[in-house]
Design a protein around this motif. Structure first.
Motif, PDB file in Angstrom:
ATOM      1  N   PHE A 174       0.845  -1.189   0.000  1.00  0.00           N
ATOM      2  CA  PHE A 174       0.000   0.000   0.000  1.00  0.00           C
ATOM      3  C   PHE A 174       0.879   1.236   0.000  1.00  0.00           C
ATOM      4  O   PHE A 174       1.899   1.266   0.664  1.00  0.00           O
ATOM      5  CB  PHE A 174      -0.889   0.050   1.250  1.00  0.00           C
ATOM      6  N   GLY A 175       0.445   2.265  -0.686  1.00  0.00           N
ATOM      7  CA  GLY A 175       1.169   3.523  -0.630  1.00  0.00           C
ATOM      8  C   GLY A 175       0.853   4.256   0.661  1.00  0.00           C
ATOM      9  O   GLY A 175      -0.185   4.031   1.283  1.00  0.00           O
ATOM     10  N   HIS A 176       1.751   5.142   1.067  1.00  0.00           N
ATOM     11  CA  HIS A 176       1.543   5.928   2.283  1.00  0.00           C
ATOM     12  C   HIS A 176       0.227   6.686   2.216  1.00  0.00           C
ATOM     13  O   HIS A 176      -0.525   6.724   3.186  1.00  0.00           O
ATOM     14  CB  HIS A 176       2.708   6.904   2.498  1.00  0.00           C
ATOM     15  N   ASP A 177      -0.076   7.303   1.070  1.00  0.00           N
ATOM     16  CA  ASP A 177      -1.305   8.094   0.942  1.00  0.00           C
ATOM     17  C   ASP A 177      -2.545   7.233   1.145  1.00  0.00           C
ATOM     18  O   ASP A 177      -3.518   7.673   1.751  1.00  0.00           O
ATOM     19  CB  ASP A 177      -1.364   8.780  -0.423  1.00  0.00           C
ATOM     20  N   GLN A 178      -2.506   6.009   0.652  1.00  0.00           N
ATOM     21  CA  GLN A 178      -3.631   5.099   0.788  1.00  0.00           C
ATOM     22  C   GLN A 178      -3.870   4.733   2.253  1.00  0.00           C
ATOM     23  O   GLN A 178      -4.990   4.791   2.751  1.00  0.00           O
ATOM     24  CB  GLN A 178      -3.332   3.852  -0.044  1.00  0.00           C
ATOM     25  N   VAL A 179      -2.818   4.388   2.968  1.00  0.00           N
ATOM     26  CA  VAL A 179      -2.942   4.024   4.375  1.00  0.00           C
ATOM     27  C   VAL A 179      -3.283   5.257   5.206  1.00  0.00           C
ATOM     28  O   VAL A 179      -4.106   5.201   6.121  1.00  0.00           O
ATOM     29  CB  VAL A 179      -1.648   3.341   4.884  1.00  0.00           C
ATOM     30  N   PHE A 180      -2.682   6.401   4.860  1.00  0.00           N
ATOM     31  CA  PHE A 180      -2.962   7.653   5.570  1.00  0.00           C
ATOM     32  C   PHE A 180      -4.438   8.017   5.454  1.00  0.00           C
ATOM     33  O   PHE A 180      -5.079   8.381   6.439  1.00  0.00           O
ATOM     34  CB  PHE A 180      -2.083   8.772   4.999  1.00  0.00           C
ATOM     35  N   LYS A 181      -4.999   7.905   4.254  1.00  0.00           N
ATOM     36  CA  LYS A 181      -6.418   8.227   4.045  1.00  0.00           C
ATOM     37  C   LYS A 181      -7.310   7.312   4.877  1.00  0.00           C
ATOM     38  O   LYS A 181      -8.282   7.759   5.480  1.00  0.00           O
ATOM     39  CB  LYS A 181      -6.773   8.114   2.565  1.00  0.00           C
ATOM     40  N   ALA A 182      -6.977   6.023   4.930  1.00  0.00           N
ATOM     41  CA  ALA A 182      -7.747   5.082   5.739  1.00  0.00           C
ATOM     42  C   ALA A 182      -7.635   5.419   7.224  1.00  0.00           C
ATOM     43  O   ALA A 182      -8.612   5.341   7.968  1.00  0.00           O
ATOM     44  CB  ALA A 182      -7.269   3.654   5.476  1.00  0.00           C
ATOM     45  N   CYS A 183      -6.459   5.834   7.655  1.00  0.00           N
ATOM     46  CA  CYS A 183      -6.227   6.213   9.054  1.00  0.00           C
ATOM     47  C   CYS A 183      -7.061   7.444   9.418  1.00  0.00           C
ATOM     48  O   CYS A 183      -7.729   7.471  10.449  1.00  0.00           O
ATOM     49  CB  CYS A 183      -4.743   6.474   9.272  1.00  0.00           C
ATOM     50  N   ILE A 184      -7.032   8.458   8.558  1.00  0.00           N
ATOM     51  CA  ILE A 184      -7.818   9.677   8.793  1.00  0.00           C
ATOM     52  C   ILE A 184      -9.302   9.340   8.863  1.00  0.00           C
ATOM     53  O   ILE A 184     -10.021   9.787   9.758  1.00  0.00           O
ATOM     54  CB  ILE A 184      -7.556  10.724   7.678  1.00  0.00           C
ATOM     55  N   ASP A 185      -9.768   8.533   7.918  1.00  0.00           N
ATOM     56  CA  ASP A 185     -11.173   8.138   7.869  1.00  0.00           C
ATOM     57  C   ASP A 185     -11.577   7.431   9.155  1.00  0.00           C
ATOM     58  O   ASP A 185     -12.597   7.739   9.768  1.00  0.00           O
ATOM     59  CB  ASP A 185     -11.401   7.235   6.653  1.00  0.00           C
ATOM     60  N   TYR A 186     -10.768   6.504   9.596  1.00  0.00           N
ATOM     61  CA  TYR A 186     -11.063   5.743  10.805  1.00  0.00           C
ATOM     62  C   TYR A 186     -11.096   6.647  12.034  1.00  0.00           C
ATOM     63  O   TYR A 186     -12.035   6.612  12.834  1.00  0.00           O
ATOM     64  CB  TYR A 186     -10.026   4.639  10.992  1.00  0.00           C
ATOM     65  N   LEU A 187     -10.070   7.474  12.199  1.00  0.00           N
ATOM     66  CA  LEU A 187     -10.006   8.363  13.364  1.00  0.00           C
ATOM     67  C   LEU A 187     -11.127   9.395  13.349  1.00  0.00           C
ATOM     68  O   LEU A 187     -11.695   9.722  14.391  1.00  0.00           O
ATOM     69  CB  LEU A 187      -8.645   9.045  13.435  1.00  0.00           C
ATOM     70  N   GLU A 188     -11.459   9.902  12.174  1.00  0.00           N
ATOM     71  CA  GLU A 188     -12.542  10.879  12.070  1.00  0.00           C
ATOM     72  C   GLU A 188     -13.863  10.260  12.524  1.00  0.00           C
ATOM     73  O   GLU A 188     -14.619  10.879  13.274  1.00  0.00           O
ATOM     74  CB  GLU A 188     -12.646  11.382  10.628  1.00  0.00           C
ATOM     75  N   LYS A 189     -14.126   9.036  12.092  1.00  0.00           N
ATOM     76  CA  LYS A 189     -15.357   8.353  12.508  1.00  0.00           C
ATOM     77  C   LYS A 189     -15.372   8.126  14.017  1.00  0.00           C
ATOM     78  O   LYS A 189     -16.394   8.303  14.660  1.00  0.00           O
ATOM     79  CB  LYS A 189     -15.508   7.028  11.768  1.00  0.00           C
ATOM     80  N   ALA A 190     -14.231   7.722  14.572  1.00  0.00           N
ATOM     81  CA  ALA A 190     -14.158   7.491  16.016  1.00  0.00           C
ATOM     82  C   ALA A 190     -14.396   8.781  16.790  1.00  0.00           C
ATOM     83  O   ALA A 190     -15.165   8.814  17.751  1.00  0.00           O
ATOM     84  CB  ALA A 190     -12.807   6.889  16.383  1.00  0.00           C
ATOM     85  N   LEU A 191     -13.752   9.876  16.377  1.00  0.00           N
ATOM     86  CA  LEU A 191     -13.897  11.155  17.079  1.00  0.00           C
ATOM     87  C   LEU A 191     -15.300  11.737  16.897  1.00  0.00           C
ATOM     88  O   LEU A 191     -15.835  12.356  17.821  1.00  0.00           O
ATOM     89  CB  LEU A 191     -12.828  12.135  16.603  1.00  0.00           C
ATOM     90  N   GLU A 192     -15.900  11.525  15.734  1.00  0.00           N
ATOM     91  CA  GLU A 192     -17.290  11.961  15.525  1.00  0.00           C
ATOM     92  C   GLU A 192     -18.220  11.192  16.454  1.00  0.00           C
ATOM     93  O   GLU A 192     -19.111  11.772  17.071  1.00  0.00           O
ATOM     94  CB  GLU A 192     -17.708  11.732  14.071  1.00  0.00           C
ATOM     95  N   LYS A 193     -18.041   9.882  16.526  1.00  0.00           N
ATOM     96  CA  LYS A 193     -18.900   9.043  17.366  1.00  0.00           C
ATOM     97  C   LYS A 193     -18.794   9.443  18.844  1.00  0.00           C
ATOM     98  O   LYS A 193     -19.759   9.350  19.585  1.00  0.00           O
ATOM     99  CB  LYS A 193     -18.516   7.580  17.192  1.00  0.00           C
ATOM    100  N   LEU A 194     -17.629   9.913  19.244  1.00  0.00           N
ATOM    101  CA  LEU A 194     -17.432  10.368  20.621  1.00  0.00           C
ATOM    102  C   LEU A 194     -17.925  11.794  20.841  1.00  0.00           C
ATOM    103  O   LEU A 194     -17.896  12.302  21.953  1.00  0.00           O
ATOM    104  CB  LEU A 194     -15.947  10.269  20.996  1.00  0.00           C
ATOM    105  N   GLY A 195     -18.350  12.468  19.771  1.00  0.00           N
ATOM    106  CA  GLY A 195     -18.845  13.833  19.877  1.00  0.00           C
ATOM    107  C   GLY A 195     -17.749  14.868  20.023  1.00  0.00           C
ATOM    108  O   GLY A 195     -17.996  15.985  20.464  1.00  0.00           O
ATOM    109  N   ILE A 196     -16.540  14.532  19.644  1.00  0.00           N
ATOM    110  CA  ILE A 196     -15.407  15.437  19.827  1.00  0.00           C
ATOM    111  C   ILE A 196     -15.240  16.398  18.659  1.00  0.00           C
ATOM    112  O   ILE A 196     -14.877  17.551  18.846  1.00  0.00           O
ATOM    113  CB  ILE A 196     -14.105  14.623  20.051  1.00  0.00           C
TER     114      ILE A 196
END
Length: 149
Positions: free
Chosen positions: A7-29
């Motif tokens: 995987f390219g860095h950009d591909q993994v980075f995008k998945a990481c951002i997506d995952y963290l954004e969903k987690a922080l949204e779910k927590l109301g942060i």
């Protein structure tokens, strides 16, 4: 072995951002104007830094995008001695380390040999389960259509 060789860095980075954004949204942060302090617990220099560096890149993104987020880093050393500034810089990468310093992000180290006295109460979020955030893992990244090469 490079864990992300397929995987390219950009591909993994995008998945990481997506995952963290969903987690922080779910927590109301993310939808709040109230400052939120997040503690990132990293392993010491005896472990690989691939995931740590990727997480730092994501944290820089969140720091720039969501100004109310504040971060602190804690190295969990176990029985290892504290790392020097030089070894922390080498572990994180000199440019990332300098960016952390410039952003004023606190970096602490905790060892079981000489534990730190608690300075603040830490609220541990236990209401969020990983499968509530996402139905994928980085190990299955190549199976997701939106992140394929």
């Amino acid at each position: 072995m490079n864990l992300y060789e397929h995987f390219g860095h950009d591909q993994v980075f995008k998945a990481c951002i997506d995952y963290l954004e969903k987690a922080l949204e779910k927590l109301g942060i993310l939808d709040s104007d109230i400052p939120a302090r997040l503690l990132l617990v990293f392993p010491d220099h005896t472990r690989t830094a691939i995931a740590v560096r990727l997480l730092l890149d994501a944290i820089f993104y969140f720091q720039e995008t969501y100004k109310h987020l504040q971060f602190s880093i804690l190295f969990g050393l176990g029985t290892h001695p504290p790392m020097t500034h030089k070894s922390v810089s080498e572990y994180l990468g000199g440019e990332r380390y300098q960016k952390l310093i410039n952003l004023g992000i606190t970096i602490r180290q905790q060892t079981t040999i000489a534990p730190l006295e608690p300075q603040v109460k830490i609220k541990v979020q236990d209401r969020l389960k990983i499968d509530e955030v996402s139905n994928y893992s980085f190990a299955n990244l190549n199976r997701l259509p939106s992140y394929k090469k």
